[in-house]
Design a protein around this motif. Structure first.
Motif, PDB file in Angstrom:
ATOM      1  N   VAL A   1       0.333  -1.218   0.390  1.00  0.00           N
ATOM      2  CA  VAL A   1       0.441   0.077  -0.102  1.00  0.00           C
ATOM      3  C   VAL A   1       0.801   1.260   0.359  1.00  0.00           C
ATOM      4  N   GLN A   2       0.578   1.964  -1.000  1.00  0.00           N
ATOM      5  CA  GLN A   2       1.315   3.484  -1.190  1.00  0.00           C
ATOM      6  C   GLN A   2      -0.013   4.826  -1.477  1.00  0.00           C
ATOM      7  N   HIS A   3       0.601   6.048  -1.417  1.00  0.00           N
ATOM      8  CA  HIS A   3       0.394   6.706  -1.088  1.00  0.00           C
ATOM      9  C   HIS A   3       1.070   7.476  -2.815  1.00  0.00           C
ATOM     10  N   THR A   4      -0.230   8.536  -3.406  1.00  0.00           N
ATOM     11  CA  THR A   4      -0.235   8.956  -4.662  1.00  0.00           C
ATOM     12  C   THR A   4      -0.178  10.074  -5.402  1.00  0.00           C
ATOM     13  N   PRO A   5       0.013  11.066  -5.830  1.00  0.00           N
ATOM     14  CA  PRO A   5      -0.602  12.533  -5.777  1.00  0.00           C
ATOM     15  C   PRO A   5      -2.457  12.119  -6.290  1.00  0.00           C
ATOM     16  N   ARG A   6      -3.075  13.646  -6.318  1.00  0.00           N
ATOM     17  CA  ARG A   6      -4.165  13.402  -6.491  1.00  0.00           C
ATOM     18  C   ARG A   6      -4.857  13.574  -7.649  1.00  0.00           C
ATOM     19  N   SER A   7      -2.991  14.155  -8.838  1.00  0.00           N
ATOM     20  CA  SER A   7      -2.977  13.747  -9.845  1.00  0.00           C
ATOM     21  C   SER A   7      -3.521  12.695 -10.261  1.00  0.00           C
ATOM     22  N   CYS A   8      -2.767  11.263 -10.055  1.00  0.00           N
ATOM     23  CA  CYS A   8      -2.235  10.414 -10.761  1.00  0.00           C
ATOM     24  C   CYS A   8      -3.261   9.128 -10.261  1.00  0.00           C
ATOM     25  N   ASN A   9      -4.638   9.581  -9.318  1.00  0.00           N
ATOM     26  CA  ASN A   9      -5.341   8.941  -8.521  1.00  0.00           C
ATOM     27  C   ASN A   9      -6.897   8.837  -9.788  1.00  0.00           C
ATOM     28  N   SER A  10      -7.144  10.273 -10.958  1.00  0.00           N
ATOM     29  CA  SER A  10      -8.343  10.916 -11.613  1.00  0.00           C
ATOM     30  C   SER A  10      -9.215   9.470 -11.804  1.00  0.00           C
ATOM     31  N   ILE A  11      -8.291   8.370 -11.921  1.00  0.00           N
ATOM     32  CA  ILE A  11     -10.244   7.630 -12.646  1.00  0.00           C
ATOM     33  C   ILE A  11     -10.757   6.806 -11.174  1.00  0.00           C
ATOM     34  N   ALA A  12      -9.638   6.742 -10.615  1.00  0.00           N
ATOM     35  CA  ALA A  12     -10.489   6.443  -9.315  1.00  0.00           C
ATOM     36  C   ALA A  12     -11.251   7.231  -8.639  1.00  0.00           C
ATOM     37  N   HIS A  13     -11.148   8.436  -8.945  1.00  0.00           N
ATOM     38  CA  HIS A  13     -12.238   9.328  -8.701  1.00  0.00           C
ATOM     39  C   HIS A  13     -13.225   9.897  -9.018  1.00  0.00           C
ATOM     40  N   SER A  14     -12.971   9.925 -10.464  1.00  0.00           N
ATOM     41  CA  SER A  14     -14.160   9.292 -11.368  1.00  0.00           C
ATOM     42  C   SER A  14     -15.407   7.859 -11.258  1.00  0.00           C
ATOM     43  N   LEU A  15     -14.593   7.395 -10.770  1.00  0.00           N
ATOM     44  CA  LEU A  15     -15.317   5.730 -10.365  1.00  0.00           C
ATOM     45  C   LEU A  15     -16.214   6.311  -9.317  1.00  0.00           C
ATOM     46  N   ALA A  16     -15.761   6.720  -7.844  1.00  0.00           N
ATOM     47  CA  ALA A  16     -15.952   7.199  -7.107  1.00  0.00           C
ATOM     48  C   ALA A  16     -17.448   8.059  -7.218  1.00  0.00           C
ATOM     49  N   SER A  17     -17.183   8.836  -7.720  1.00  0.00           N
ATOM     50  CA  SER A  17     -17.919   9.964  -8.273  1.00  0.00           C
ATOM     51  C   SER A  17     -19.216   9.728  -8.730  1.00  0.00           C
ATOM     52  N   LEU A  18     -19.081   8.766  -9.327  1.00  0.00           N
ATOM     53  CA  LEU A  18     -19.811   7.459 -10.341  1.00  0.00           C
ATOM     54  C   LEU A  18     -21.038   6.753  -9.179  1.00  0.00           C
ATOM     55  N   ALA A  19     -19.871   6.011  -8.153  1.00  0.00           N
ATOM     56  CA  ALA A  19     -20.544   5.519  -6.859  1.00  0.00           C
ATOM     57  C   ALA A  19     -21.534   6.093  -6.738  1.00  0.00           C
ATOM     58  N   LEU A  20     -21.648   7.188  -6.610  1.00  0.00           N
ATOM     59  CA  LEU A  20     -22.814   7.771  -5.469  1.00  0.00           C
ATOM     60  C   LEU A  20     -23.686   8.252  -6.229  1.00  0.00           C
ATOM     61  N   LYS A  21     -24.019   7.758  -7.630  1.00  0.00           N
ATOM     62  CA  LYS A  21     -25.298   7.479  -8.456  1.00  0.00           C
ATOM     63  C   LYS A  21     -26.254   6.777  -8.741  1.00  0.00           C
ATOM     64  N   VAL A  22     -25.246   5.356  -8.709  1.00  0.00           N
ATOM     65  CA  VAL A  22     -25.818   3.606  -8.266  1.00  0.00           C
ATOM     66  C   VAL A  22     -26.715   3.663  -6.951  1.00  0.00           C
ATOM     67  N   ASP A  23     -27.390   2.841  -7.064  1.00  0.00           N
ATOM     68  CA  ASP A  23     -28.008   2.255  -5.800  1.00  0.00           C
ATOM     69  C   ASP A  23     -27.556   1.244  -5.441  1.00  0.00           C
ATOM     70  N   GLU A  24     -26.586   0.696  -6.260  1.00  0.00           N
ATOM     71  CA  GLU A  24     -26.279  -1.091  -5.662  1.00  0.00           C
ATOM     72  C   GLU A  24     -25.137  -0.944  -6.168  1.00  0.00           C
ATOM     73  N   PRO A  25     -23.793  -2.029  -5.351  1.00  0.00           N
ATOM     74  CA  PRO A  25     -22.759  -1.808  -5.727  1.00  0.00           C
ATOM     75  C   PRO A  25     -22.183  -2.668  -7.266  1.00  0.00           C
ATOM     76  N   ALA A  26     -21.613  -2.341  -8.018  1.00  0.00           N
ATOM     77  CA  ALA A  26     -21.284  -2.813  -8.877  1.00  0.00           C
ATOM     78  C   ALA A  26     -20.277  -3.255  -9.458  1.00  0.00           C
ATOM     79  N   VAL A  27     -19.627  -4.725  -9.807  1.00  0.00           N
ATOM     80  CA  VAL A  27     -18.531  -4.695 -10.043  1.00  0.00           C
ATOM     81  C   VAL A  27     -18.412  -5.560 -11.849  1.00  0.00           C
TER      82      VAL A  27
END
Length: 234
Positions: free
Chosen positions: A194-220
């Motif tokens: 486990v390691q730290h990464t700058p926010r600029s390198c984490n944009s994909i995960a951020h976009s997915l987390a934003s999408l997660a707010l708009k779905v009712d059930e977990p999706a994999v």
């Protein structure tokens, strides 16, 4: 629309029929959000939400997953791929404090930048952002363990959480319970860091987390993902 449903029924294309019904429901839901709550949501998000709804339904019913055409590699300019033979999972949490929700997003990619797994989940928010970030790591590891995504490098842009998980910092707060669960999971898994990464390198995960707010059930999504999610990565 009825003619389209009729054609899909006659051709016995059940999966396309299921998706069409899910899209119709989602459009109706988005229309009500616009009329009654003045929320103007992205039309592409409606399709992504429909895909997520179908994945959740199929998983609940024990049905086979939808197989989408394999997508090409995608690597953000600032994102560094893992060494060959390793996978990298980026995780993030996006908080919607006024509604007491948090979106959790994770993306697992190989050394070529190809997606191995994409996961989104909406969870409850209890007032601590760091706890939400720790939950994102824990849930991402749960999926990685289930999908045998090992060896694995986990990256989070929350330095506090990374320091707690790696033992560089201790906490007696509620977040300590979550990070201790992560540490227990790491003991079961070999070759996970486990390691730290700058926010600029984490944009994909951020976009997915934003999408997660708009779905009712977990999706994999494992191996492949709906083309409609591509707009999140642009």
């Amino acid at each position: 629309m009825l003619s389209v449903l009729h054609v899909l029924t006659n051709t016995r294309n059940i999966r396309d029929l299921e998706l069409m019904v899910a899209i119709c429901w989602t459009i109706w839901h988005f229309k009500n959000l616009f009329i009654f709550e003045k929320k103007n949501l992205d039309g592409q998000l409606a399709v992504a939400k429909a895909e997520a709804t179908m994945e959740s339904y199929r998983r609940a019913k024990g049905l086979p997953r939808q197989n989408y055409p394999k997508q090409g590699p995608y690597a953000h300019p600032n994102w560094k791929p893992p060494p060959k033979g390793w996978l990298k999972m980026n995780v993030d949490a996006v908080v919607k404090s006024q509604e007491q929700y948090v979106g959790l997003g994770s993306a697992i990619r190989n050394h070529k930048g190809e997606f191995v797994a994409i996961v989104v989940k909406k969870s409850s928010f209890y007032g601590n952002v760091a706890s939400a970030e720790a939950e994102a790591v824990d849930w991402g590891l749960e999926i990685a363990e289930m999908a045998a995504c090992i060896p694995l490098i986990v990256e989070s842009d929350c330095k506090e959480v990374v320091n707690l998980i790696t033992g560089k910092k201790k906490s007696k707060l509620e977040i300590g319970w979550t990070t201790s669960e992560v540490q227990q999971r790491l003991k079961r898994l070999s070759q996970v860091t486990v390691q730290h990464t700058p926010r600029s390198c984490n944009s994909i995960a951020h976009s997915l987390a934003s999408l997660a707010l708009k779905v009712d059930e977990p999706a994999v999504w494992l191996g492949t993902y709906p083309p409609h999610l591509l707009y999140l990565f642009s």
